[in-house]
Enzyme design. Structure first.
Site, PDB file in Angstrom:
ATOM      1  N   GLY A 156       0.842  -1.180   0.000  1.00 33.36           N
ATOM      2  CA  GLY A 156       0.000   0.000   0.000  1.00 33.36           C
ATOM      3  C   GLY A 156       0.879   1.233   0.000  1.00 33.36           C
ATOM      4  O   GLY A 156       1.927   1.256   0.655  1.00 33.36           O
ATOM      5  N   CYS A 157       0.500   2.256  -0.758  1.00 41.43           N
ATOM      6  CA  CYS A 157       1.401   3.398  -0.949  1.00 41.43           C
ATOM      7  C   CYS A 157       1.662   4.124   0.366  1.00 41.43           C
ATOM      8  O   CYS A 157       2.808   4.446   0.693  1.00 41.43           O
ATOM      9  CB  CYS A 157       0.857   4.340  -2.017  1.00 41.43           C
ATOM     10  SG  CYS A 157      -0.839   4.891  -1.775  1.00 41.43           S
ATOM     11  N   ASN A 158       0.606   4.374   1.132  1.00 45.35           N
ATOM     12  CA  ASN A 158       0.806   5.058   2.411  1.00 45.35           C
ATOM     13  C   ASN A 158       1.559   4.166   3.377  1.00 45.35           C
ATOM     14  O   ASN A 158       2.421   4.616   4.139  1.00 45.35           O
ATOM     15  CB  ASN A 158      -0.546   5.426   3.034  1.00 45.35           C
ATOM     16  CG  ASN A 158      -1.367   6.331   2.144  1.00 45.35           C
ATOM     17  OD1 ASN A 158      -0.891   7.357   1.700  1.00 45.35           O
ATOM     18  ND2 ASN A 158      -2.597   5.944   1.863  1.00 45.35           N
ATOM     19  N   ALA A 159       1.221   2.881   3.361  1.00 40.80           N
ATOM     20  CA  ALA A 159       1.818   1.951   4.306  1.00 40.80           C
ATOM     21  C   ALA A 159       3.324   1.845   4.112  1.00 40.80           C
ATOM     22  O   ALA A 159       4.101   1.915   5.070  1.00 40.80           O
ATOM     23  CB  ALA A 159       1.173   0.571   4.164  1.00 40.80           C
ATOM     24  N   THR A 181       5.268   3.965   2.738  1.00 39.03           N
ATOM     25  CA  THR A 181       5.915   5.248   3.047  1.00 39.03           C
ATOM     26  C   THR A 181       6.158   5.379   4.547  1.00 39.03           C
ATOM     27  O   THR A 181       7.252   5.749   4.987  1.00 39.03           O
ATOM     28  CB  THR A 181       5.035   6.410   2.552  1.00 39.03           C
ATOM     29  OG1 THR A 181       4.771   6.229   1.162  1.00 39.03           O
ATOM     30  CG2 THR A 181       5.719   7.745   2.761  1.00 39.03           C
TER      31      THR A 181
END
EC number: 1.2.1.38
Lengths: 363, 363, 363, 363
Positions: B149-152, B154
């Protein structure tokens, strides 16, 4: 009666917004606008959106020109108000949009600003809890008012009810703000160029160096009401902000105006959900310009664009053990010029909402 | 050799970005692109920026059409990958950009996603610390990869070095992210309309409900290396993420792409500044695509636009007792498609940086 | 007296803006708000910026519910007003923000809209030159008013003075507009998603197909005053727009609101610079809401954000043989809702500027 | 072989983009980067997105430092290249991204720029029709190349096929451009501040004063091929641009990069739709980086972000009697740095598309 007004820093963003609001104020006559390097030019060249003030010309910012008005607004770079306030002793009401008269602690001033320290004035955030009451009460009849820092008042309003009620632990506050660049003023700095801001999120003043930090600590400390707090204040420090710590990070995002502050603090031991939500409801339930949204709702900055409203949503995250408050304000209105005009209305005994709107301009 | 590739979800944002990267990959032949409702139409109508792929036509997303390729990329809505992965057992390498194969904990899956649980695959964040090493080692020769997941990813990349080194306390992590809407995909929802996103900052999934939260907990738990951690993992929970708590708030801001994550955690008792900074330097000092900026420097999302780079700046705020890490990634590249291609390169034994750029497109 | 008002389409952008303006109108009571699929829900869920109207609930849009008010505003998709206007014969004043009652030519309606043709109502652009006078005169006492298309009124206001004075040749008008997406409404279309609009300029309706084209032709034809024009109108066509041709291209740009129209036409033979500039000065010199900027000045959309002002700058380019007029309006205010409220004020005999601001919200 | 390169103006936007492209070029070694006031500082401080060039330090921009390279790129403010080009006679290939070597007409230079006139160099727009052929042919083996103005090349590419084929009348061209501010460089001017550009469309250089106007006239004149044109050029003017007139208006919109040019001209008498569309198809049908979209399709700037592609859509508006061409380019790539690198590739006999991408970064 009509009050005559002078606005200094009238070619900047804060000054321009004060003028936009005052232009719609039935009790105010904008008589004088001043600037520094732009003196001698028509106001409209620097504020082309202020069509109704096209007749005004920018004059020099000098004590002589500012004197003789009922009200003077100072919208100058930090550190410049002091030289004028001393010379304007006869002006009945002065409102400083700069930082010079905000801090009570000389140590904080020296560390975060530097230069001459000036006496703190009455803090212009009427709705803010203050020692069991509100800052509003202190503004009635005030003659010297310090308008707040835009980020500082946003965070302080976000958390003060919880601090006052003792339902959050103020020793580990974390606040991250998405902010528009107009809060930084019209200064010609490379990082404020449009090409550097469009399509990107840019953090700044990371790691505890932002100047609004001591202002928040001071405001939250003043929100406390218990005896223990009072005694700790007198015995341990000038500002009484022991036990208040904040990690504060602003992030510039691609919108001209607006602050969206996401602030959180640990839940105080034993605080129930009802205690927590009740603290904010009690603080703001009767307020016009500071509104707590229903459970599960959170605000957008668009909802307060051009308005004097602070909208906040509150979540209780038991898994993370934090109360999270998300607050939206227009940095130039509720964050600066609206706070100044609202405080002026209170000081003068006018209707508090005169010339201020509660509805934002959206989408 | 040249690997034949099929990309499902090719008319969406994640699929489009996978195609943009693969189009520049010398070892890859993009043979098949599939979609759902857009099947039968030219790819170029839905991805008008992919000029070099103008000859491709979108086919139906079926196991039959996806089968027979060396590599299959799944860029489907969450919960839809499972039905294909079971039927594609013969495909040598499958990379899922969805969430279906990320979580190890059934309980987390049920709580944050729901529907059928699928086995976790190798996690596609090569640089992430993992039990004393890196996730990279697990990707060598992998045949089933879950892109993050992109936020995860990061947030996990931001804090894992500190967790691994024990210099921060992971029990009170706070992360607030400024994110562009492309991470939410091309779905027709009112809050994703341009009019609702331009000129405003909009929070969502506030209060501990965002689906990336368990993914972060899991990744940070896996970064731990001590015996105590190991034993606690085996004895106390399936995922071993005791003691890891995160307050997570994403805020949509007006940029199509990008994540700027401001993450902080309390400083572990006794950790010196050198300990802290050293942890991150040790973790990423040799990495190409994850870079720690010099002290006092912080990244902007523009600096990584279109690039596979994660840039991070670190501050130690002793007054707030927190380590603050600000990380910028392009959500569609390092956050999704770049992670997928980088993981593919590792799995296949190709040069890890093939078809990936380290330089962003700025301003 | 206080007029009771019903606003249909109240959950959309045009309806929301009508409500924002009326909420500040001292002579208006907003009694009823209606919607289609959102009926039954609180208005504030769909218009979270309209804090002062939080008590209103959306009702069904039916003739029965709309009837019985002094004034009804229709903010419905094109083609839907007609069914209500027939049934609301008893309502003293109806203002339609849709296109249904704008066009005089059945042929134009059929070609650009299609469906049932409805009688043209009085056109709600008070400042627009009309057969030697202004549209304002026709609005006094009007009971059925067609608010203008936002792009159409912007272009018509830009060029009508030159057409009326005969100083430009209307047979080769070119107009290119930078527009915000709010003009397209809240409809869920892929090209209106934020990810598709942020950071990019997107043309649409290129090549003479935009629906506002016949409205502009009609408005400019009506601005003509000469005998020749009059006779040509009567003898040659229903709408009298012979000799008026316009190349019209709108471009979506990343701002929620605003129209910046760059319009040009060949200089009429023999027209001096004084003739040309004088035509616009004569037309708008006494107007509050339509202002010609000084020579060399040109407007920005920010200068009119939230305001009912149209600002225009004029250049005479002898090398290109064209008069160029650049006009900025807020599409939701002067382009739609402000025009509606201003027209309402005139129709009712109220002060024309009531509830309307001339100052924009900038920066 | 590997060519050594020096790039001046390396801390600016054009210089930065040249470096971004060259960093991916296998035949180029970036040996020297120079700046003016920033000399002595690391490049990465001014171009934080150029991670692969973090080892470079900015040197003084002097002839001595620029000399001794195989290729020198000049990315300096207009009027500053001349002083260097005279002193760099031994450098095999110099490419000037400034305006100093673009114009053939001393009169145009004096009127639009002023200061010392410099000899025109080969114009770096390979695909542009030129006297029956293309500019490409002139670039083979060229040693002095003038990269184009970004707006100028966009408009010239848009209309040159129609001028060359005689299917449009070039005496009444109208071009309106939505442009990002990066084209104006990193200069500290108030109107380029983010607060002035976010959420607003701002016209500039209205009325025939933009410096790219003579460059467009010159390029379109050179696209003509008939004898009549040739004779008129020799007998009537230095630049041969009689009969070419353009009304040109750029509008700054809130995107860092990109140009969307809407250009139109009257249809030449007798030109059929097939004649018109055929002219553009013939000109660009075989080009990689200049592409005509299918009928009814029009480009967005997002589709070419970071790419060297110019995408154009063409409409024939018989009602308005105009051919309308909408063209999207990335002003820093195809408009400047990409044109420079593409021209360099041709001059050196390298593959024309080396280090250049055709796919944009979208969304």
């Amino acid at each position: 009666m009509t009050y005559s007004v002078a606005v200094s820093g009238a070619s900047g963003y804060a000054g321009g917004e004060i003028l936009r609001l005052l232009a719609a104020h039935p009790d105010i006559e904008i008589r004088t606008v001043t600037a520094h390097s732009n003196a001698g030019q028509p106001l409209i060249e620097h504020q082309p959106h202020l069509r109704s003030l096209a007749h005004l010309e920018l004059q020099e910012t000098t004590p002589e020109i500012l004197a003789g008005h009922d009200i003077v607004f100072l919208a100058l770079p930090h550190g410049q108000s002091g030289q004028y306030t001393d010379a304007l002793g006869d002006v009945p009401l002065i409102i400083d949009a700069g930082a010079d008269h905000r801090l009570e602690s000389v140590a904080d001033w020296d560390r975060f600003y530097g230069g001459s320290f000036h006496d703190p004035w009455t803090y212009g955030v009427p709705e803010l809890p203050f020692r069991g009451g509100k800052q509003r009460e202190r503004l009635v009849g005030a003659t010297r008012i310090a308008a707040p820092g835009c980020n500082a008042s946003t965070v302080s309003l976000s958390l003060a009810p919880g601090v006052a009620a003792g339902v959050i632990d103020p020793s580990d506050i974390v606040s991250v703000l998405a902010v528009g660049p107009s809060g930084a003023g019209k200064s010609l700095k490379p990082h404020l160029l449009g090409s550097e801001l469009l399509g990107t999120a840019n953090p700044y003043a990371v790691g505890g160096v932002h100047r609004h930090i001591p202002e928040i600590r001071q405001a939250l400390a003043a929100a406390r009401v218990t005896d223990a707090d009072a005694s700790s204040r007198s015995s341990r420090s000038a500002t009484g902000d022991e036990g208040i710590r904040i990690s504060f990070t602003p992030v510039l995002v691609p919108m001209a105006r607006g602050i969206l502050a996401t602030s959180s603090a640990p839940i105080a031991p034993g605080a129930t959900d009802a205690d927590i939500r009740g603290a904010w409801e009690a603080a703001y339930g009767d307020e016009t310009f500071v509104q707590l949204l229903p459970e599960g709702s959170f605000p957008r900055t668009a909802d307060v664009l051009g308005a004097n409203t602070a909208l906040m949503g509150l979540a209780i995250d038991r898994a993370a053990n934090r109360v999270v408050v998300v607050t939206a304000v227009d940095n130039l209105v509720k964050g600066t010029a609206g706070a100044a005009v609202q405080s002026m209305n209170i000081a003068l005994g006018l209707s508090e909402d005169r010339a201020l709107t509660v509805n934002g301009v959206a989408p």
